[in-house]
Design a protein around this motif. Structure first.
Motif, PDB file in Angstrom:
ATOM      1  N   ILE A   7       7.116  -8.036  -8.059  1.00 59.99           N
ATOM      2  CA  ILE A   7       6.827  -6.896  -8.842  1.00 59.99           C
ATOM      3  C   ILE A   7       6.901  -5.683  -7.706  1.00 59.99           C
ATOM      4  CG2 ILE A   7       5.222  -5.350 -10.119  1.00 59.99           C
ATOM      5  CD1 ILE A   7       4.503  -8.005 -11.652  1.00 59.99           C
ATOM      6  N   PRO A   8       8.254  -5.341  -7.462  1.00 61.34           N
ATOM      7  CA  PRO A   8       8.249  -4.450  -6.200  1.00 61.34           C
ATOM      8  C   PRO A   8       7.110  -3.217  -6.139  1.00 61.34           C
ATOM      9  CG  PRO A   8      10.395  -4.678  -7.057  1.00 61.34           C
ATOM     10  CD  PRO A   8       9.568  -5.210  -7.914  1.00 61.34           C
ATOM     11  N   GLU A   9       6.856  -2.662  -7.378  1.00 58.63           N
ATOM     12  CA  GLU A   9       6.170  -1.467  -7.571  1.00 58.63           C
ATOM     13  C   GLU A   9       4.721  -1.585  -6.969  1.00 58.63           C
ATOM     14  OE1 GLU A   9       8.123  -2.791 -10.080  1.00 58.63           O
ATOM     15  OE2 GLU A   9       8.700  -1.478 -11.551  1.00 58.63           O
ATOM     16  N   VAL A  10       4.213  -2.872  -7.156  1.00 56.27           N
ATOM     17  CA  VAL A  10       2.830  -3.209  -6.389  1.00 56.27           C
ATOM     18  C   VAL A  10       3.035  -3.037  -4.733  1.00 56.27           C
ATOM     19  CG1 VAL A  10       1.796  -4.474  -8.498  1.00 56.27           C
ATOM     20  CG2 VAL A  10       2.984  -5.609  -6.333  1.00 56.27           C
ATOM     21  N   GLY A  11       4.092  -2.775  -4.503  1.00 60.88           N
ATOM     22  CA  GLY A  11       4.392  -2.812  -2.782  1.00 60.88           C
ATOM     23  C   GLY A  11       3.595  -1.338  -2.572  1.00 60.88           C
ATOM     24  N   ILE A  12       3.223  -0.619  -3.459  1.00 64.12           N
ATOM     25  CA  ILE A  12       2.728   0.738  -2.674  1.00 64.12           C
ATOM     26  C   ILE A  12       1.362   0.430  -2.007  1.00 64.12           C
ATOM     27  CG2 ILE A  12       1.660   0.891  -5.053  1.00 64.12           C
ATOM     28  CD1 ILE A  12       1.888   4.066  -4.796  1.00 64.12           C
ATOM     29  N   PHE A  13       0.533  -0.768  -2.535  1.00 62.23           N
ATOM     30  CA  PHE A  13      -0.702  -0.885  -1.921  1.00 62.23           C
ATOM     31  C   PHE A  13      -0.417  -1.811  -0.677  1.00 62.23           C
ATOM     32  CE2 PHE A  13      -1.319  -1.275  -6.737  1.00 62.23           C
ATOM     33  CZ  PHE A  13      -1.995  -0.082  -6.646  1.00 62.23           C
ATOM     34  N   THR A  14       0.627  -1.942  -0.279  1.00 58.89           N
ATOM     35  CA  THR A  14       0.840  -2.453   1.241  1.00 58.89           C
ATOM     36  C   THR A  14       1.505  -1.575   2.147  1.00 58.89           C
ATOM     37  OG1 THR A  14       3.446  -3.252   0.940  1.00 58.89           O
ATOM     38  CG2 THR A  14       1.453  -4.890   0.226  1.00 58.89           C
ATOM     39  N   LEU A  15       1.696  -0.242   1.784  1.00 53.29           N
ATOM     40  CA  LEU A  15       2.240   0.816   2.603  1.00 53.29           C
ATOM     41  C   LEU A  15       1.085   1.138   3.281  1.00 53.29           C
ATOM     42  CD1 LEU A  15       4.322   2.909  -0.109  1.00 53.29           C
ATOM     43  CD2 LEU A  15       5.223   1.320   1.696  1.00 53.29           C
ATOM     44  N   HIS A  16       1.297   1.941   4.412  1.00 51.85           N
ATOM     45  CA  HIS A  16       0.100   2.200   5.158  1.00 51.85           C
ATOM     46  C   HIS A  16      -0.110   3.693   5.116  1.00 51.85           C
ATOM     47  CE1 HIS A  16       0.963  -1.379   8.369  1.00 51.85           C
ATOM     48  NE2 HIS A  16       0.746  -1.652   7.104  1.00 51.85           N
ATOM     49  N   PHE A  17      -1.220   4.071   5.166  1.00 46.56           N
ATOM     50  CA  PHE A  17      -1.914   5.466   5.190  1.00 46.56           C
ATOM     51  C   PHE A  17      -1.354   6.410   3.827  1.00 46.56           C
ATOM     52  CE2 PHE A  17      -1.376   4.268   9.618  1.00 46.56           C
ATOM     53  CZ  PHE A  17      -2.743   4.621  10.366  1.00 46.56           C
ATOM     54  N   VAL A  18      -1.406   5.442   2.745  1.00 51.39           N
ATOM     55  CA  VAL A  18      -1.311   5.916   1.404  1.00 51.39           C
ATOM     56  C   VAL A  18      -2.523   6.354   0.590  1.00 51.39           C
ATOM     57  CG1 VAL A  18      -0.597   5.454  -1.090  1.00 51.39           C
ATOM     58  CG2 VAL A  18       0.967   5.074   1.096  1.00 51.39           C
ATOM     59  N   LEU A  19      -3.403   5.324   0.944  1.00 59.07           N
ATOM     60  CA  LEU A  19      -4.828   5.592   0.146  1.00 59.07           C
ATOM     61  C   LEU A  19      -5.851   6.278   0.893  1.00 59.07           C
ATOM     62  CD1 LEU A  19      -5.512   2.051  -1.519  1.00 59.07           C
ATOM     63  CD2 LEU A  19      -4.958   4.044  -2.610  1.00 59.07           C
ATOM     64  N   SER A  20      -6.967   6.615   0.387  1.00 57.62           N
ATOM     65  CA  SER A  20      -7.776   7.811   1.148  1.00 57.62           C
ATOM     66  C   SER A  20      -8.618   6.755   2.233  1.00 57.62           C
ATOM     67  CB  SER A  20      -9.013   8.264   0.133  1.00 57.62           C
ATOM     68  OG  SER A  20      -9.724   8.889   0.823  1.00 57.62           O
ATOM     69  N   ASP A  21      -9.133   7.546   3.056  1.00 60.82           N
ATOM     70  CA  ASP A  21     -10.219   6.927   4.124  1.00 60.82           C
ATOM     71  C   ASP A  21     -11.434   6.799   3.414  1.00 60.82           C
ATOM     72  OD1 ASP A  21      -8.364   6.913   6.100  1.00 60.82           O
ATOM     73  OD2 ASP A  21      -9.252   8.599   7.239  1.00 60.82           O
ATOM     74  N   ASP A  22     -11.568   7.174   2.197  1.00 55.32           N
ATOM     75  CA  ASP A  22     -12.901   7.279   1.702  1.00 55.32           C
ATOM     76  C   ASP A  22     -12.539   6.215   0.248  1.00 55.32           C
ATOM     77  OD1 ASP A  22     -14.861   7.869  -0.278  1.00 55.32           O
ATOM     78  OD2 ASP A  22     -14.918   9.932  -0.095  1.00 55.32           O
ATOM     79  N   ASN A  23     -13.299   5.238   0.341  1.00 51.96           N
ATOM     80  CA  ASN A  23     -13.136   4.265  -0.853  1.00 51.96           C
ATOM     81  C   ASN A  23     -13.813   4.586  -2.190  1.00 51.96           C
ATOM     82  OD1 ASN A  23     -11.655   1.900  -0.495  1.00 51.96           O
ATOM     83  ND2 ASN A  23     -13.242   0.501  -0.313  1.00 51.96           N
ATOM     84  N   ASP A  24     -14.621   5.628  -2.110  1.00 47.80           N
ATOM     85  CA  ASP A  24     -15.038   6.192  -3.509  1.00 47.80           C
ATOM     86  C   ASP A  24     -13.942   6.939  -4.130  1.00 47.80           C
ATOM     87  OD1 ASP A  24     -17.747   5.339  -3.362  1.00 47.80           O
ATOM     88  OD2 ASP A  24     -18.386   7.129  -2.734  1.00 47.80           O
TER      89      ASP A  24
END
Ligand code: 6CS
Length: 360
Positions: A120-137
């Motif tokens: 499922i290539p779409e979930v590859g987003i979660f392996t990209l670097h610096f996409v999510l926030s530094d803040d886990n909330d």
């Protein structure tokens, strides 16, 4: 480490899973007779077993999640449902577990994007670097949102799987035989990664020589010097003993380790409405629980590594992180080539949300 004989017994168990098929015990007891045996069987018939396979060993974050899920489902169903947990090593590699769910030989499993993005290539987003926030909330709000689930769900359905939850397991940390402070330090560095091509591209962007391998082979590859380092959340680096073979742990906060909790789509669709609702309710109630639990796991295990000595922990400065952030940007193009329109929608949604929630 997971010894060969465990894989052999895993294979035998796999065979048994295929032979028995659906786990509902009523299917296996059609030749019931009479008397005490019949009573015992009637009781047995009332319990349905859901098999839940993990990509991690006992004592891991996935195990903690599965044990809590099991407790809540068994309580809420008042014993009508029993959840049987198969830790890593019992059945097969992450990719094999995904196939078992797709084939209907397993009802529930974890599937991490680092492996699952091959399917499922779409979930590859979660392996990209610096996409999510530094803040886990902020990450919690985005990853548990209906919007993200609604974008991803059709991609899971196309593969006969049903996304139940996006589960965080802690910040990815590089373990290495030398300090890694700049992209240039990665030059020709043999970095073990999970198996998805999007993930290997992330390390090629730093000049590394990514070496994809199943989880079970990482420790021996480090021991034999086949790889120079690997990347995983702290709890995993401790419980799989990777730190024993490495001199440095580098915290770049470049990526959160994300896994996805999923069910077989045909199986999930065939469940009675109230059981589907029970699963949805339990997974909703476990969102806050797992964010807190994984943080505790990672803090405690970091302390164990520090107490053991022999491993230097380096935390990159914001300036050092910036160089990696910049080097990582071209990988987003490759992600979009693989993940298409849905990937674009997801990347736009996540990056916009990170920006908006950070500025709130
Ligand atoms: O590195 C891996 O392959 C694995 N790491 C973790 C923390 N969980 C599952 C995954 O397969």
């Amino acid at each position: 480490m997971i010894a060969n004989f465990r894989w052999l017994s895993g294979l035998m168990l796999l065979l048994a899973l295929f032979l028995t098929g659906c786990s509902d015990s009523s299917e296996q007891s059609q030749t019931s007779t009479s008397g005490a045996d019949a009573d015992a069987e009637t009781e047995e018939q009332e319990t349905t077993t859901w098999r839940f396979a993990l990509e991690e060993v006992e004592g891991s974050v996935q195990d903690a999640y599965a044990q809590e899920f099991k407790k809540r489902i068994e309580e809420q169903s008042e014993g009508a449902i029993s959840v049987e947990i198969y830790p890593y090593g019992a059945l097969g590699t992450s990719s094999q577990l995904t196939e078992l769910v797709q084939n209907g030989a397993l009802e529930l499993a974890f599937a991490s994007p680092g492996h699952l993005a091959s399917v499922i290539p779409e979930v590859g987003i979660f392996t990209l670097h610096f996409v999510l926030s530094d803040d886990n909330d902020i990450n919690k709000k985005i990853l548990s949102s209906d919007q993200v689930h609604e974008i991803l769900q059709p991609a899971y359905h196309e593969q006969n799987m049903h996304l139940l939850s996006i589960v965080p397991e802690g910040w990815m940390v590089w373990s290495a035989n030398k300090p890694l402070r700049t992209p240039a330090d990665f030059d020709n560095f043999k970095m073990r990664t999970m198996t998805s091509p999007i993930l290997t591209a992330a390390y090629e962007a730093y000049g590394a020589n990514p070496t994809p391998k199943p989880y079970s082979e990482v420790y021996s590859a480090l021991q034999l010097g086949e790889i120079d380092g690997q990347v995983n959340p702290i709890f995993a680096i401790e419980e799989m003993s990777f730190y024993e073979e490495q001199d440095y742990l580098i915290q770049a906060k470049h990526e959160q380790f994300i896994s996805t909790f999923l069910a077989g789509q045909s199986w999930f669709q065939g469940l009675p409405q109230e059981q589907q609702e029970m699963i949805t309710q339990v997974r909703n109630e476990m969102v806050d629980w797992i964010y807190q639990e994984q943080a505790e796991y990672n803090d405690e295990r970091l302390q164990i590594i520090k107490d053991a000595g022999g491993t230097e922990v380096i935390t990159l400065t914001n300036e050092e992180r910036q160089a990696f952030r910049e080097a990582s940007q071209p990988v987003r193009e490759m992600y979009l080539e693989n993940a298409g329109e849905r990937g674009q929608k997801l990347l736009d949604y996540v990056t916009t949300q990170v920006e908006e929630l950070t500025n709130e």
